[in-house]
Design an enzyme around this catalytic site. Structure first.
Site, PDB file in Angstrom:
ATOM      1  N   SER A 118     -12.004  -3.668   1.211  1.00  0.00           N
ATOM      2  CA  SER A 118     -12.117  -2.993   2.505  1.00  0.00           C
ATOM      3  C   SER A 118     -13.577  -2.723   2.810  1.00  0.00           C
ATOM      4  O   SER A 118     -14.288  -2.160   1.984  1.00  0.00           O
ATOM      5  CB  SER A 118     -11.398  -1.640   2.474  1.00  0.00           C
ATOM      6  OG  SER A 118     -10.019  -1.806   2.416  1.00  0.00           O
ATOM      7  N   ARG A 155       0.860  -1.186   0.000  1.00  0.00           N
ATOM      8  CA  ARG A 155       0.000   0.000   0.000  1.00  0.00           C
ATOM      9  C   ARG A 155       0.895   1.234   0.000  1.00  0.00           C
ATOM     10  O   ARG A 155       1.813   1.346   0.814  1.00  0.00           O
ATOM     11  CB  ARG A 155      -0.907  -0.003   1.231  1.00  0.00           C
ATOM     12  CG  ARG A 155      -1.901   1.166   1.231  1.00  0.00           C
ATOM     13  CD  ARG A 155      -3.033   0.947   2.224  1.00  0.00           C
ATOM     14  NE  ARG A 155      -2.631   1.220   3.602  1.00  0.00           N
ATOM     15  CZ  ARG A 155      -3.461   1.128   4.642  1.00  0.00           C
ATOM     16  NH1 ARG A 155      -4.725   0.767   4.470  1.00  0.00           N
ATOM     17  NH2 ARG A 155      -3.034   1.369   5.861  1.00  0.00           N
ATOM     18  N   LYS A 209      -4.698   5.799   9.403  1.00  0.00           N
ATOM     19  CA  LYS A 209      -5.802   6.495   8.740  1.00  0.00           C
ATOM     20  C   LYS A 209      -6.549   7.332   9.765  1.00  0.00           C
ATOM     21  O   LYS A 209      -7.310   6.821  10.574  1.00  0.00           O
ATOM     22  CB  LYS A 209      -6.755   5.483   8.089  1.00  0.00           C
ATOM     23  CG  LYS A 209      -6.170   4.792   6.861  1.00  0.00           C
ATOM     24  CD  LYS A 209      -7.262   4.153   6.034  1.00  0.00           C
ATOM     25  CE  LYS A 209      -6.735   3.768   4.643  1.00  0.00           C
ATOM     26  NZ  LYS A 209      -7.789   3.173   3.812  1.00  0.00           N
TER      27      LYS A 209
END
Ligand code: NI
Lengths: 203, 203
Positions: free
Chosen positions: A103, A33, A132
Site C-alpha cells: 500500500s 482483509r 478507511k
C-alpha cells in the site's frame, strides 16, 4: 504477476457468500482483509477462502499477515506501510512465484516499494472512502504522476465504485481494488457493471 | 528444549532497559509479548531484543506472531488458544530446534497441547493478575493436577511474584513466567530474589 483480474475484491469482513458471488461473477482476484478477529479465526477463514478461490483459479492475497498467507498457501500477501518490511516478508514467502503488494500513499512510497521488489503497489485513496476514515485523498492527478514514475502495476484504491471506475481506469492505472464499491447494493450486479466497464476501457 | 532459565520474563510493553536489567541479573529466558504496536514496530523491537538476548546466550520467544518469530530468528514462539494452530505454526518454524509453547487454562487444553507437539505449556492463571483482567484463577491444586497428567515442561503463569513464587515451585511446576512480578518495584532486586528462591527450591 499471476493476477487474473483488473479488479481486486478486498473482503473487509464480508462473508463467504459475497466472495463466492464475486468469483462467480468473474472477479478473479480476492484480497482477504480482516480486522478484529483472532489469528485463529483468521486462519480458519483464510483457509476456506483459499479453497474457494482455488476452485475458481483465482488469485488469493492475504492482507497484513505473512504467517497466515504462508500457511494457507495464498498467492501472496499485501502489506501496509506499518506492516513487516517487504524484504522480511519475502523471507517467509520465499517461493519466487509469490506476490507481494504494498500500500502506498505518495510518490516516495511508490518508488520505494518498486525498488524494494514489490510485485505491485496499491495507491490511494483516490476518492473519499467509508472503509478507511483516516485515508487521505489524492485523486487522479497524483495517480497519473505515480504511473509515470513506477513500472510495476499500480492498483488504484479508495472510494472506487461503478460510477467513477471509468475515470480511474482512464487515468491509466493497471487495475482497481474495491470493497464497499462492490458490497454496497447487489454484489452480482455491481460485479457485472465493474467488469463490463473494464472490458470497454480495455478495448 | 533450549530453555536456559526456570524463570521467563514476559516483556509486556516494557522497554529494552528492563529487559537488559533482567538479562544482566541472570534471567535468561525472555518472551516478547506486545499489544497495540503495529507489526512494523513489533518487528523492529523484536529484532533488537533478539540481538540483545543473543549476547546473553538467552532464550528468546515471540508471543503470538509466528511471522515475526521466524523473521527475527527467535528460539521459538508462544501461542495462545486463539492464535494459529500449533501444527500450522510448525510449518513456518520448521527448524526442529524451534520451541513452540502453548498457553493453557485447563487440563484438556494442557493434554491437547502436549499431544499436538508443544515443547512446553504455560498454565494459569495461578493467582489473580493485573496483566490480564479477564484471566480465570486456577490455583496450585489444578497446577499439581496438570503436572501429573502432562510430561512436557509446565510453566506456571499469572500473578506470580517474589512472595508467592516458592509456593508455585513447591507445587511442582517446571518454571514460572512473570511480568509485573518482575517489573513492579526494582527489576534488579526482584530478579535477584526470584533467582535466589529458585536456586533454594532446586537444591
Ligand atoms: Ni501476525
Amino acid at each position: 504477476m499471476n493476477i487474473k483480474s483488473l479488479i481486486c475484491f478486498i473482503t473487509d469482513g464480508s462473508d463467504e457468500e459475497s466472495v463466492l458471488k464475486a468469483l462467480r461473477s468473474g472477479i478473479l482476484w480476492i484480497q482477504y482483509r480482516e480486522k478484529g478477529l483472532t489469528r485463529g479465526e483468521m486462519f480458519y477463514k483464510a483457509s476456506r477462502l483459499r479453497e474457494i478461490t482455488r476452485k475458481f483459479n483465482a488469485c488469493f492475497i492475504v492482507n497484513d499477515h505473512v504467517d497466515i498467507a504462508f500457511i494457507v498457501d495464498a498467492d501472496g500477501v499485501h502489506l501496509g506501510q506499518k506492516d513487516l518490511p517487504l524484504k522480511e516478508a519475502r523471507k517467509i514467502m520465499a517461493n519466487s512465484n509469490k506476490i507481494i503488494g504494498i500500500s502506498t500513499h505518495n510518490l516516495t512510497e511508490a518508488i520505494e516499494a518498486e525498488k524494494g521488489g514489490a510485485d505491485y503497489i496499491g495507491f490511494g485513496s483516490i476518492f473519499p472512502t467509508t472503509t478507511k476514515n483516516d485515508a487521505v485523498v489524492y485523486g487522479l492527478d497524483t495517480l497519473k504522476k505515480v504511473k509515470s514514475f513506477v513500472n510495476i502495476p499500480v492498483i488504484a484504491i479508495g472510494g472506487i465504485n461503478t460510477d467513477n471506475v471509468k475515470s480511474v481506469l482512464d487515468a491509466g492505472c493497471d487495475g482497481v481494488a474495491v470493497s464497499s464499491g462492490l458490497l454496497r447494493g447487489d454484489v452480482v450486479e455491481n460485479a457485472r457493471r465493474f467488469l463490463s466497464i473494464i472490458e470497454e476501457v480495455r478495448q
